[in-house]
Design an enzyme around this catalytic site. Structure first.
Site, PDB file in Angstrom:
ATOM      1  N   GLY A  12       0.712  -1.450   0.200  1.00  0.00           N
ATOM      2  CA  GLY A  12      -0.027  -0.032   0.367  1.00  0.00           C
ATOM      3  C   GLY A  12       0.229   0.873  -0.074  1.00  0.00           C
ATOM      4  O   GLY A  12       0.630   2.171   0.569  1.00  0.00           O
ATOM      5  N   ASN A  14       1.897   3.488  -2.673  1.00  0.00           N
ATOM      6  CA  ASN A  14       0.434   4.487  -3.523  1.00  0.00           C
ATOM      7  C   ASN A  14      -0.818   4.757  -2.621  1.00  0.00           C
ATOM      8  O   ASN A  14      -0.892   6.389  -2.555  1.00  0.00           O
ATOM      9  CB  ASN A  14       0.058   2.847  -5.172  1.00  0.00           C
ATOM     10  CG  ASN A  14       1.273   3.586  -6.076  1.00  0.00           C
ATOM     11  OD1 ASN A  14       1.469   4.920  -6.199  1.00  0.00           O
ATOM     12  ND2 ASN A  14       0.844   2.567  -6.616  1.00  0.00           N
ATOM     13  N   LEU A  82      -4.036  -6.893  -7.048  1.00  0.00           N
ATOM     14  CA  LEU A  82      -3.534  -7.918  -8.240  1.00  0.00           C
ATOM     15  C   LEU A  82      -5.150  -8.713  -8.800  1.00  0.00           C
ATOM     16  O   LEU A  82      -3.596 -10.313  -8.989  1.00  0.00           O
ATOM     17  CB  LEU A  82      -2.527  -8.638  -7.616  1.00  0.00           C
ATOM     18  CG  LEU A  82      -1.480  -7.218  -6.978  1.00  0.00           C
ATOM     19  CD1 LEU A  82      -0.392  -8.518  -6.171  1.00  0.00           C
ATOM     20  CD2 LEU A  82      -0.304  -6.988  -8.221  1.00  0.00           C
ATOM     21  N   LYS A  83      -5.856  -8.364  -8.499  1.00  0.00           N
ATOM     22  CA  LYS A  83      -6.868  -9.474  -9.313  1.00  0.00           C
ATOM     23  C   LYS A  83      -7.278  -9.040 -10.592  1.00  0.00           C
ATOM     24  O   LYS A  83      -7.756  -6.803 -10.272  1.00  0.00           O
ATOM     25  CB  LYS A  83      -8.293  -9.434  -8.241  1.00  0.00           C
ATOM     26  CG  LYS A  83      -7.671 -10.776  -7.613  1.00  0.00           C
ATOM     27  CD  LYS A  83      -8.503 -10.703  -6.119  1.00  0.00           C
ATOM     28  CE  LYS A  83      -9.344 -11.995  -7.166  1.00  0.00           C
ATOM     29  NZ  LYS A  83     -10.654 -12.486  -6.127  1.00  0.00           N
ATOM     30  N   ASN A  99      -6.416   2.627 -12.833  1.00  0.00           N
ATOM     31  CA  ASN A  99      -5.497   1.826 -11.595  1.00  0.00           C
ATOM     32  C   ASN A  99      -4.028   2.836 -12.162  1.00  0.00           C
ATOM     33  O   ASN A  99      -4.413   3.549 -13.192  1.00  0.00           O
ATOM     34  CB  ASN A  99      -5.984   0.861 -13.179  1.00  0.00           C
ATOM     35  CG  ASN A  99      -4.000  -0.271 -12.406  1.00  0.00           C
ATOM     36  OD1 ASN A  99      -4.132  -0.030 -10.834  1.00  0.00           O
ATOM     37  ND2 ASN A  99      -3.826  -0.850 -13.839  1.00  0.00           N
ATOM     38  N   HIS A 101      -0.548   1.953 -13.207  1.00  0.00           N
ATOM     39  CA  HIS A 101       0.429   0.902 -13.985  1.00  0.00           C
ATOM     40  C   HIS A 101       2.475   0.786 -13.860  1.00  0.00           C
ATOM     41  O   HIS A 101       2.228   2.542 -14.133  1.00  0.00           O
ATOM     42  CB  HIS A 101      -0.278   0.284 -15.347  1.00  0.00           C
ATOM     43  CG  HIS A 101       0.890  -0.559 -16.284  1.00  0.00           C
ATOM     44  ND1 HIS A 101       1.152  -2.232 -15.418  1.00  0.00           N
ATOM     45  CD2 HIS A 101       1.793  -0.532 -17.184  1.00  0.00           C
ATOM     46  CE1 HIS A 101       1.374  -3.037 -16.308  1.00  0.00           C
ATOM     47  NE2 HIS A 101       1.642  -2.271 -16.934  1.00  0.00           N
ATOM     48  N   ASP A 142      -5.269  -3.683 -18.499  1.00  0.00           N
ATOM     49  CA  ASP A 142      -4.318  -2.184 -18.602  1.00  0.00           C
ATOM     50  C   ASP A 142      -4.638  -1.342 -20.295  1.00  0.00           C
ATOM     51  O   ASP A 142      -4.266  -0.918 -20.868  1.00  0.00           O
ATOM     52  CB  ASP A 142      -3.103  -2.841 -18.951  1.00  0.00           C
ATOM     53  CG  ASP A 142      -2.727  -3.064 -18.200  1.00  0.00           C
ATOM     54  OD1 ASP A 142      -2.987  -2.652 -16.950  1.00  0.00           O
ATOM     55  OD2 ASP A 142      -1.788  -3.857 -17.883  1.00  0.00           O
ATOM     56  N   GLU A 172       4.890   7.081  -9.363  1.00  0.00           N
ATOM     57  CA  GLU A 172       3.415   6.841  -9.599  1.00  0.00           C
ATOM     58  C   GLU A 172       3.083   7.325  -7.377  1.00  0.00           C
ATOM     59  O   GLU A 172       2.258   7.620  -8.047  1.00  0.00           O
ATOM     60  CB  GLU A 172       3.762   5.687  -8.732  1.00  0.00           C
ATOM     61  CG  GLU A 172       4.085   4.184  -9.888  1.00  0.00           C
ATOM     62  CD  GLU A 172       4.368   2.560  -9.517  1.00  0.00           C
ATOM     63  OE1 GLU A 172       2.650   2.329  -9.118  1.00  0.00           O
ATOM     64  OE2 GLU A 172       5.459   1.754 -10.160  1.00  0.00           O
TER      65      GLU A 172
END
Length: 432
Positions: A12, A14, A82-83, A99, A101, A142, A172
């Protein structure tokens, strides 16, 4: 202020960057209200609890949707989640999902590209620049619209671990809060902070060509707050009072929405009936009906009467108000559905003043706003922008492009308060 939910799976960092951005007022138009993880051992959950934010664990998409319905966020951030979210989840979710990436999409992205795998691929390919991308989430991993990117230089002696850390720190943690704030600003309908806008109408077209409208009520008196909107016959909407009915309700109980011959009439008072009856009797139309009316007789405020009419071909808006020189003003505006993704908002009061002062009427023409395709996202964001102290009700309706069907959302503060009271009761009281 717009509500944000964050989905996480691991450490966590981010998420911590977003909390830090809130403290530093970089993220100011939205605020994080909920963190959800599919991993009960995720350290991100501890970060959320430390920040005083609700932290939940959900392993299925249905569990996530149920949790989101409780907090009504309009924006969801995947920050190391991660899903892969299914197309069905995205369709049913009342929020825009974004999201972060760790590459410059379209490089090193897609199914199976996450974490260190992304940086390993970048080093193996020999690129001199990598970075981070914030994008909208759709059914393609993505593959959604890119909102922002930030490059990071690749050094000759980089390892995947070193590159990962640099991308986190230089891209990020900087890009995500800034992009999220810009998104919140774009989604915000009130470009100036106003706690008590009175009653308001939004009308326009979604990006996919769906004609839409919204009507909201805020109130300051206890009588005004003791109201709720209810769906009525013939696709209409009525207002009922939930408190003391032995009060003057002439200006607060009316039908804000009525439908006749594919004309949807929306207003903040009994002028809805004038417009409706005019069309019904074929002796008047939207404008002629309102020419017979003026502002409300609620001195000293003289609240404007705001009205709108939605049809398959065009929409109309009207403001009947009294200006500072005590002149009567009748303003009418017409719009079409050619400019998709946009609409207009107007409300009865221009700014906040003390309880004992005259409320200034809305100034100028209706203000342009962005309209999203997701009715739930739009409704949640508008509802959450209204002050908890004053908001009463909100109704939102999106028609199909052919105007044959519609989807709607209805929020009432009195219902939410009742639910909050029930949730706070001890278990033995609930069972009694």
């Amino acid at each position: 202020m717009l509500k944000i939910a964050v989905l996480v799976s691991g450490n966590g960092t981010n998420l911590e960057a977003l909390f830090d951005a809130q403290k530093r007022y970089i993220l100011r138009t939205g605020h994080i209200v909920q963190v959800i993880s599919n991993n009960p051992k995720a350290y991100a959950l501890k970060r959320a609890k430390k920040a005083g934010v609700r932290a939940d664990v959900a392993k299925t998409e249905e569990e996530i949707l149920n949790l989101l319905r409780e907090t009504k966020p309009g924006i969801i951030v995947l920050a190391g989640y991660l899903k892969i979210l299914s197309a069905d989840f995205l369709k049913r979710c009342d929020a825009v999902v974004i999201n972060i990436h760790p590459s410059l999409i379209p490089s090193f992205c897609g199914l199976g590209m996450y974490g260190l795998k992304v940086h390993e691929a970048a080093l193996n390919y020999g690129v001199k620049l990598t970075g981070a991308t914030v994008h909208v989430v759709n059914e393609i991993p993505d593959g959604g619209k890119i909102l922002a990117q930030m490059p990071v230089k690749v050094e000759d002696d980089d390892t995947p671990e070193i590159l990962q850390q640099r991308v986190l720190e230089e891209a990020e943690h900087v890009l995500l809060p800034r992009t999220l704030e810009k998104l919140c600003q774009a989604k915000s309908l009130f470009k100036i902070k106003i706690k008590y806008p009175g009653r308001g109408i939004v009308i326009g077209t979604s990006p996919s060509g769906c004609p839409m409208f919204a009507y909201f009520i805020t109130g300051r008196s206890e009588t005004s707050k003791a109201r709720k909107m209810i769906r009525a016959e013939n696709d209409g909407v009525d207002i009922k009072i939930t408190g003391d009915e032995n009060v003057d309700t002439s200006l607060i109980l009316y039908s804000p929405v009525k439908v006749i011959n594919k004309r949807i009439i929306i207003s903040n008072g009994d002028q809805t009936d004038d417009i409706y009856n005019g069309y019904k009797n074929n002796d008047s139309d939207f404008i002629r009906a309102l020419l017979k009316r003026d502002y409300e007789p609620d001195a000293p405020h003289y609240t404007p009467r705001i009205s709108a009419m939605l049809s398959p071909e065009f929409y109309l808006m009207s403001i009947l108000r009294r200006d500072l020189l005590h002149n009567e003003g009748k303003n009418f505006y017409q719009g079409s559905y050619k400019k998709k993704g946009y609409g207009f908002i107007f409300h009865t009061y221009q700014k906040d003043v003390g309880v004992t002062r005259r409320l200034p009427s809305f100034e100028g023409a209706p203000k342009p706003v962005e309209i999203s395709d997701n009715i739930g996202e739009f409704a949640n964001n508008l509802w959450n922008e209204l002050s908890d102290e004053y908001k009463v009700s909100l109704y939102v309706r999106y028609y199909s492009p052919d105007f044959k069907t519609y989807e709607d959302r209805l929020f009432n503060r009195c219902d939410e308060i009742q639910n909050e009271i029930q949730d706070e009761q001890p278990k033995e009281d609930k069972q009694a």
